[in-house]
Design an enzyme around this catalytic site. Structure first.
Site, PDB file in Angstrom:
ATOM      1  N   GLY A 207       0.826  -1.211   0.000  1.00  0.00           N
ATOM      2  CA  GLY A 207       0.000   0.000   0.000  1.00  0.00           C
ATOM      3  C   GLY A 207       0.852   1.250   0.000  1.00  0.00           C
ATOM      4  O   GLY A 207       2.063   1.194  -0.222  1.00  0.00           O
ATOM      5  N   ASN A 208       0.226   2.378   0.207  1.00  0.00           N
ATOM      6  CA  ASN A 208       0.979   3.632   0.319  1.00  0.00           C
ATOM      7  C   ASN A 208       0.293   4.547   1.331  1.00  0.00           C
ATOM      8  O   ASN A 208      -0.760   4.215   1.862  1.00  0.00           O
ATOM      9  CB  ASN A 208       1.135   4.305  -1.054  1.00  0.00           C
ATOM     10  CG  ASN A 208      -0.190   4.667  -1.674  1.00  0.00           C
ATOM     11  OD1 ASN A 208      -0.916   5.493  -1.151  1.00  0.00           O
ATOM     12  ND2 ASN A 208      -0.522   4.019  -2.791  1.00  0.00           N
ATOM     13  N   ARG A 209       0.895   5.704   1.591  1.00  0.00           N
ATOM     14  CA  ARG A 209       0.431   6.551   2.686  1.00  0.00           C
ATOM     15  C   ARG A 209      -0.688   7.523   2.310  1.00  0.00           C
ATOM     16  O   ARG A 209      -1.023   8.396   3.081  1.00  0.00           O
ATOM     17  CB  ARG A 209       1.613   7.362   3.242  1.00  0.00           C
ATOM     18  CG  ARG A 209       2.652   6.513   3.910  1.00  0.00           C
ATOM     19  CD  ARG A 209       3.712   7.399   4.536  1.00  0.00           C
ATOM     20  NE  ARG A 209       4.919   6.653   4.798  1.00  0.00           N
ATOM     21  CZ  ARG A 209       5.083   5.866   5.863  1.00  0.00           C
ATOM     22  NH1 ARG A 209       4.121   5.744   6.751  1.00  0.00           N
ATOM     23  NH2 ARG A 209       6.209   5.215   6.029  1.00  0.00           N
ATOM     24  N   SER A 210      -1.238   7.390   1.125  1.00  0.00           N
ATOM     25  CA  SER A 210      -2.298   8.330   0.738  1.00  0.00           C
ATOM     26  C   SER A 210      -3.499   8.185   1.683  1.00  0.00           C
ATOM     27  O   SER A 210      -3.969   7.082   1.935  1.00  0.00           O
ATOM     28  CB  SER A 210      -2.740   8.027  -0.696  1.00  0.00           C
ATOM     29  OG  SER A 210      -3.899   8.765  -0.984  1.00  0.00           O
ATOM     30  N   ALA A 274      -3.607   7.660  -5.340  1.00  0.00           N
ATOM     31  CA  ALA A 274      -2.212   7.248  -5.436  1.00  0.00           C
ATOM     32  C   ALA A 274      -2.218   5.784  -5.871  1.00  0.00           C
ATOM     33  O   ALA A 274      -2.479   4.884  -5.067  1.00  0.00           O
ATOM     34  CB  ALA A 274      -1.528   7.413  -4.089  1.00  0.00           C
TER      35      ALA A 274
END
Ligand code: C5P
Length: 400
Positions: A207-210, A274
């Site tokens: 995943g990512n931090r968006s 994102a």
């Protein structure tokens, strides 16, 4: 465009300690383009000065039904405004409005208007919790008027609880939602929101931090302007509207499919999500267990570029279709943004510098450069994401 351009408001001020905040609210409503006539109760003048409202209001303040030129100021004002906003709305004002009592200028104007009514409640915590106030608020809401809940925090005398007047932005947003310009009515916009999750196995993902905050703010700004929105989102949205359709997705492939389908009937795409550039080629069907002797190796494959795909498909549309991308850069923000807008082929690219502490992924504020395909650009200095959203929607509205 100013969000309240051409809007006429009466601003009622009740006799509570939060009355001093009404001055800033009035100022900001005027900045947003509204014409504001202050309506001051006798009790409010114990907290704020008439001179301040005379100096800053668009029109002469009304303090009584009997001391001005007009013999019928209540009907004149009630018929002439788009909304009556009351901040702070004290327990007394809510009580009078709930039963339709008219014993001063403000209470009489509230009953003499068929304009929108927005009451931003503020009082001591015991008063807000009192069954009489609770019932009055329910009655007022049931009749279709807006009551903005007070916030939790420090109250007069140092007490803490629910009773503080909502933040100025919250009140303004509510006014915009009720009577702001609806210049995007009839337009349909697809907004992608949040970070994609690329499955490793049934319980793990890349995943990512968006956080989805910027996308959420854009959806709110679009709805305020009358647009219909399809939100293709990996996160839950705290907003409901008959003009909002939410399509929940997880992975880039799901987002790609949902976005393409939604764009078939839309006027614009704002690609705020994102999207992971890569996904695991073959995710495990069951949870990968530790201690099986071999450390898992993830083979990644490239995800489709959703924005570039929609841009290329939209060339076949017979109607005008505007595409907006977002880009996070850490250096040479404008130069790299220009390269990206050319590569993706979108009409507008919103570039933010994520190397700065205040504008990192997940932060409340943002600072962006809005690049247009024609080579022009617009810098939006550090501001809350809702303010950035308004600028992005302005840029889109100009192109639509
Ligand atoms: O990650 P990148 O800088 O390429 O993102 C720029 C824009 O492209 C963003 O609007 C993003 O949502 C979009 N994008 C996409 N599909 C991808 C990667 C990014 O639509 N696979």
């Amino acid at each position: 465009m100013k969000r309240l351009e051409g809007v006429s408001l009466a601003l009622g001020v009740g006799g509570g300690i939060a009355a001093y905040k009404a001055v800033e609210l009035m100022r900001r409503l005027i900045d947003e383009g509204a014409t504001v006539t202050p309506i001051l109760t006798a009790n409010s003048l114990n907290f704020v000065g008439l001179t301040t409202f005379r100096a800053l209001g668009s029109n002469e303040p009304i303090t009584s039904l009997f001391n001005g030129d007009s013999p019928i100021p209540h009907t004149k004002i009630g018929q002439g405004v788009d909304a009556v906003v009351v901040a702070p709305a004290t327990a007394d004002i809510l009580s009078k409005f709930a039963v339709g009592s008219c014993d001063d200028a403000l209470s009489t104007i509230l009953v003499s208007t068929d304009a929108k009514v927005i009451l931003a409640a503020a009082m001591h915590k015991e008063m807000w919790a009192h069954p009489a106030v609770v019932e009055n608020v329910a009655t007022i809401r049931r009749r279709g008027f807006v009551v903005i809940d007070p916030e939790h925090g420090i109250l007069a005398g140092g007490d803490v609880g629910f009773g503080r007047l909502a933040a100025t932005e919250v009140v303004i947003d509510s006014v915009v939602a009720e009577v702001g310009s609806k210049d995007l009515a009839g337009k349909s916009v697809v907004v992608t929101i949040g970070g994609t999750r690329e499955a490793i196995d049934p319980v793990r993902f890349i995943g990512n931090r968006s956080s989805g905050k910027q996308g959420f703010a854009i959806v709110s700004a679009l709805l305020d302007r009358g647009a219909s929105v399809v939100a293709v989102s990996t996160v839950e949205l705290q907003v409901e509207s008959p003009r909002l359709e939410v399509v929940r997705v997880e992975s880039a492939l799901e987002m790609d499919g949902a976005t393409r389908r939604s764009c078939e009937d839309a006027d614009a795409l704002i690609m705020c999500a994102a999207v992971a550039d890569y996904r695991v080629e073959t995710p495990w069907n069951s949870k990968f267990k530790r201690g099986s002797g071999n450390v898992p190796e993830l083979k990644l494959v490239e995800n489709p570029d959703i924005l570039a795909g929609v841009v290329s498909e939209s060339k076949k549309f017979s109607r005008k279709f505007i595409t907006v991308g977002f880009a996070a850069e850490t250096d040479d923000v404008e130069k790299n943004g220009r390269l990206k807008i050319a590569k993706k082929g979108c009409d507008i690219l919103v570039v933010n510098d994520v190397s700065k502490e205040e504008t990192r992924f997940g932060s409340a504020d943002n600072e962006v450069v809005i690049l247009f395909a024609d080579g022009s650009s617009r810098f939006v200095p550090l501001a809350p994401k809702r303010a950035i959203a308004i600028e992005v929607v302005n840029a889109l509205a100009e192109r639509l």
